[in-house]
Design an enzyme around this catalytic site. Structure first.
Site, PDB file in Angstrom:
ATOM      1  N   ASP A 134       0.850  -1.194   0.000  1.00  0.00           N
ATOM      2  CA  ASP A 134       0.000   0.000   0.000  1.00  0.00           C
ATOM      3  C   ASP A 134       0.884   1.243   0.000  1.00  0.00           C
ATOM      4  O   ASP A 134       1.651   1.463   0.944  1.00  0.00           O
ATOM      5  CB  ASP A 134      -0.914  -0.007   1.236  1.00  0.00           C
ATOM      6  CG  ASP A 134      -2.063   0.986   1.081  1.00  0.00           C
ATOM      7  OD1 ASP A 134      -2.342   1.420  -0.055  1.00  0.00           O
ATOM      8  OD2 ASP A 134      -2.676   1.333   2.102  1.00  0.00           O
ATOM      9  N   HIS A 141      -3.839  13.794   0.401  1.00  0.00           N
ATOM     10  CA  HIS A 141      -4.144  12.912   1.536  1.00  0.00           C
ATOM     11  C   HIS A 141      -3.037  12.994   2.591  1.00  0.00           C
ATOM     12  O   HIS A 141      -3.318  13.145   3.780  1.00  0.00           O
ATOM     13  CB  HIS A 141      -4.323  11.472   1.059  1.00  0.00           C
ATOM     14  CG  HIS A 141      -4.496  10.492   2.177  1.00  0.00           C
ATOM     15  ND1 HIS A 141      -5.625  10.467   2.977  1.00  0.00           N
ATOM     16  CD2 HIS A 141      -3.671   9.527   2.667  1.00  0.00           C
ATOM     17  CE1 HIS A 141      -5.495   9.515   3.885  1.00  0.00           C
ATOM     18  NE2 HIS A 141      -4.315   8.934   3.725  1.00  0.00           N
ATOM     19  N   GLU A 209      -8.934   3.973  -3.108  1.00  0.00           N
ATOM     20  CA  GLU A 209      -7.639   3.758  -3.748  1.00  0.00           C
ATOM     21  C   GLU A 209      -7.844   3.053  -5.091  1.00  0.00           C
ATOM     22  O   GLU A 209      -8.902   2.493  -5.347  1.00  0.00           O
ATOM     23  CB  GLU A 209      -6.735   2.872  -2.863  1.00  0.00           C
ATOM     24  CG  GLU A 209      -6.638   3.378  -1.425  1.00  0.00           C
ATOM     25  CD  GLU A 209      -5.487   2.759  -0.625  1.00  0.00           C
ATOM     26  OE1 GLU A 209      -4.593   2.155  -1.231  1.00  0.00           O
ATOM     27  OE2 GLU A 209      -5.520   2.898   0.608  1.00  0.00           O
ATOM     28  N   GLN A 248      -5.522   2.248  14.656  1.00  0.00           N
ATOM     29  CA  GLN A 248      -4.347   2.773  13.935  1.00  0.00           C
ATOM     30  C   GLN A 248      -3.579   3.791  14.777  1.00  0.00           C
ATOM     31  O   GLN A 248      -2.350   3.747  14.869  1.00  0.00           O
ATOM     32  CB  GLN A 248      -4.812   3.414  12.623  1.00  0.00           C
ATOM     33  CG  GLN A 248      -3.686   3.905  11.716  1.00  0.00           C
ATOM     34  CD  GLN A 248      -4.211   4.464  10.382  1.00  0.00           C
ATOM     35  OE1 GLN A 248      -5.400   4.382  10.095  1.00  0.00           O
ATOM     36  NE2 GLN A 248      -3.330   5.027   9.586  1.00  0.00           N
ATOM     37  N   LYS A 261      -5.474  -2.211   9.600  1.00  0.00           N
ATOM     38  CA  LYS A 261      -5.599  -2.251   8.146  1.00  0.00           C
ATOM     39  C   LYS A 261      -5.805  -3.657   7.588  1.00  0.00           C
ATOM     40  O   LYS A 261      -6.325  -3.810   6.490  1.00  0.00           O
ATOM     41  CB  LYS A 261      -4.313  -1.703   7.499  1.00  0.00           C
ATOM     42  CG  LYS A 261      -4.007  -0.272   7.856  1.00  0.00           C
ATOM     43  CD  LYS A 261      -4.771   0.658   6.967  1.00  0.00           C
ATOM     44  CE  LYS A 261      -4.337   2.089   7.203  1.00  0.00           C
ATOM     45  NZ  LYS A 261      -4.969   2.989   6.238  1.00  0.00           N
ATOM     46  N   THR A 357      -4.739   6.203  -0.193  1.00  0.00           N
ATOM     47  CA  THR A 357      -5.963   7.004  -0.313  1.00  0.00           C
ATOM     48  C   THR A 357      -5.762   8.126  -1.321  1.00  0.00           C
ATOM     49  O   THR A 357      -4.779   8.861  -1.250  1.00  0.00           O
ATOM     50  CB  THR A 357      -6.309   7.628   1.049  1.00  0.00           C
ATOM     51  OG1 THR A 357      -6.311   6.595   2.017  1.00  0.00           O
ATOM     52  CG2 THR A 357      -7.659   8.320   1.018  1.00  0.00           C
TER      53      THR A 357
HETATM   54 MN    MN Z   1      -4.434   2.533   2.373  1.00  0.00          MN
END
Ligand code: MN
Length: 423
Positions: A134, A141, A209, A248, A261, A357
């Protein structure tokens, strides 16, 4: 090279106006119907072409393939055949679907076996995904998150404009569109508390995404240049990287996100090839700093793909909450892949690299609830009058991406997932 094979001007298959899947698109997926085993399909209009029957009935015989390539539960085998096979298949499908070509058009018995109405079809995860990475490639973002979590510092950390920042995610919990999942639990530190608790997340969030799929491997120890990168990419999907913000916040120091995640990510069912996306190329935003030569990238390396996100409460209508675009990404997919392999990391067929994102410059283009509600300070009001700081039980989050210039349109189908109460 990306192929420059052009579609015929029309097809004998009925394609409704505004369809995500006109003749130009021909995206690949894995589907099943009538109790049959999952197999390779190609979408056109409101139908799916059963590629294994197309092969079996002799329509793909010109190609150096065997039936198992299409009778497979994943696209990995087909993808592994490489660019010559992808090109030949696209060219052959264009021929067979051409309005002027009677070869398949006039064979009703074959058509009944090959063209499956979409209402009969169930879509599956299209790949064996060995690895998932990722990135964090949207400047807006990264800036928004930096501003929220480090209000007194520079929003962008010093490395951000030099490195396509990323972390290794978990591939096993990437699920196909249509999935229902239970709100995850985790360890979190409630506001003002001195010790952490285990509870279900109170800040469940989506991340808009797009991910690219590796189509050609590099040997371990070798790097892929930005110039070569697109030759290693098969296509793209919409990627909802579900996140639990409270988990998170407590866990991410110092090694980054983990359980906040990896409980689930959802992808759209069809892999749209770079060939289909070719007409929608555009430039990435201007780089604000000189990057190192291995990241140097010129020309139109981004894609003008709009991504809409809707929240649909249980028993209520969906509300559009975000409209963003792949073209906002600061780092191109070529730069992401070049960076990923500069140390010799070997990419495998079916590996997935998500963009991070994607947020745009205006608040309606933010790609997460974290940003859309500014950490819950400005709740969204949905069409049914209910408020959302984050995602509620019973909500379905629907993402829909498409590229369009005039009447030329290429869509990805819906990326949907529904949240059930915690267990
Ligand atoms: Mn992500």
């Amino acid at each position: 090279m990306i192929s420059k094979i052009h579609p015929p001007s029309s097809t004998w298959v009925d394609v409704p106006p505004g369809s995500d899947f006109p003749l130009h698109n021909l995206p690949y997926g894995i589907f099943s119907y009538d109790g049959k085993k999952p197999r390779v399909g190609v979408a056109i209009g409101n139908h799916v072409i059963d590629m294994s029957y197309l092969f079996k009935r002799g329509f793909l015989e010109i190609l150096f393939m065997n039936e198992n390539v299409f009778k497979s539960r994943t696209l990995n085998r087909f993808i592994a055949l490489g660019r010559p096979a992808w090109n030949a298949t696209r060219k052959r499908l264009f021929e067979l679907l051409d309005e002027k070509n009677p070869e398949l058009r006039d064979k009703n018995e074959d058509i009944a076996l090959i063209l499956i109405p979409v209402q009969k079809v169930q879509m599956h995860l299209p790949l064996h995904i060995g690895n998932y990475t990722d990135f964090y490639s949207s400047r807006e973002h990264a800036y928004n998150v930096g501003k929220m979590f480090r209000p007194d510092g520079e929003p962008l950390l010093p490395n951000w404009k030099h490195i396509p920042v990323a972390y290794h995610g978990r591939a096993s919990s990437i699920m196909a569109s249509g999935v229902h999942f239970h709100r995850p639990k985790g360890q979190l530190m409630p506001e003002g508390a001195l010790t952490p608790v285990l509870k279900s997340t109170q800040q469940l969030d989506f991340e808009v995404e797009m991910a690219f799929v590796i189509g050609r491997e590099n040997a371990h120890g070798t790097a892929i240049s930005t110039a070569e990168a697109e030759n290693h990419i098969f296509g793209m999907v919409v990627f909802n990287d579900w996140s639990a913000r409270d988990i998170q916040k407590w866990e991410y120091v110092p090694l980054g996100p983990f359980l906040s995640k990896n409980f689930i990510s959802t992808i759209s069912p069809w892999i749209v090839t770079l060939d289909a996306l070719e007409p929608f190329r555009c430039e990435s935003p201007l780089k604000e700093t000189q990057v190192l030569p291995y990241l140097h990238d010129e020309g139109e390396k981004s894609f003008d793909i709009e991504i809409q996100t809707f929240i649909k409460p249980k028993d209520s209508k969906p509300t559009l909450v975000s409209t963003t675009n792949h073209k906002y990404l600061y780092w191109s997919i070529a730069q992401q892949l070049a960076h990923h392999t500069i140390n010799g990391c070997n990419m495998k067929i079916g590996d997935m690299c998500a963009s991070g994102t994607i947020s745009g410059p205006t608040p309606d283009a933010f790609g997460s609830m974290l940003e859309l509600t500014w950490r819950g300070e400005r709740p969204l009001i949905l069409a049914d009058g209910s408020k959302r700081k984050f995602i509620h039980d019973g909500d379905t989050v629907i993402m829909h991406a498409f590229a369009q210039i005039g009447s030329k349109r290429v869509g990805f189908g819906l990326c949907k997932s529904t949240v059930l109460p915690s267990i």
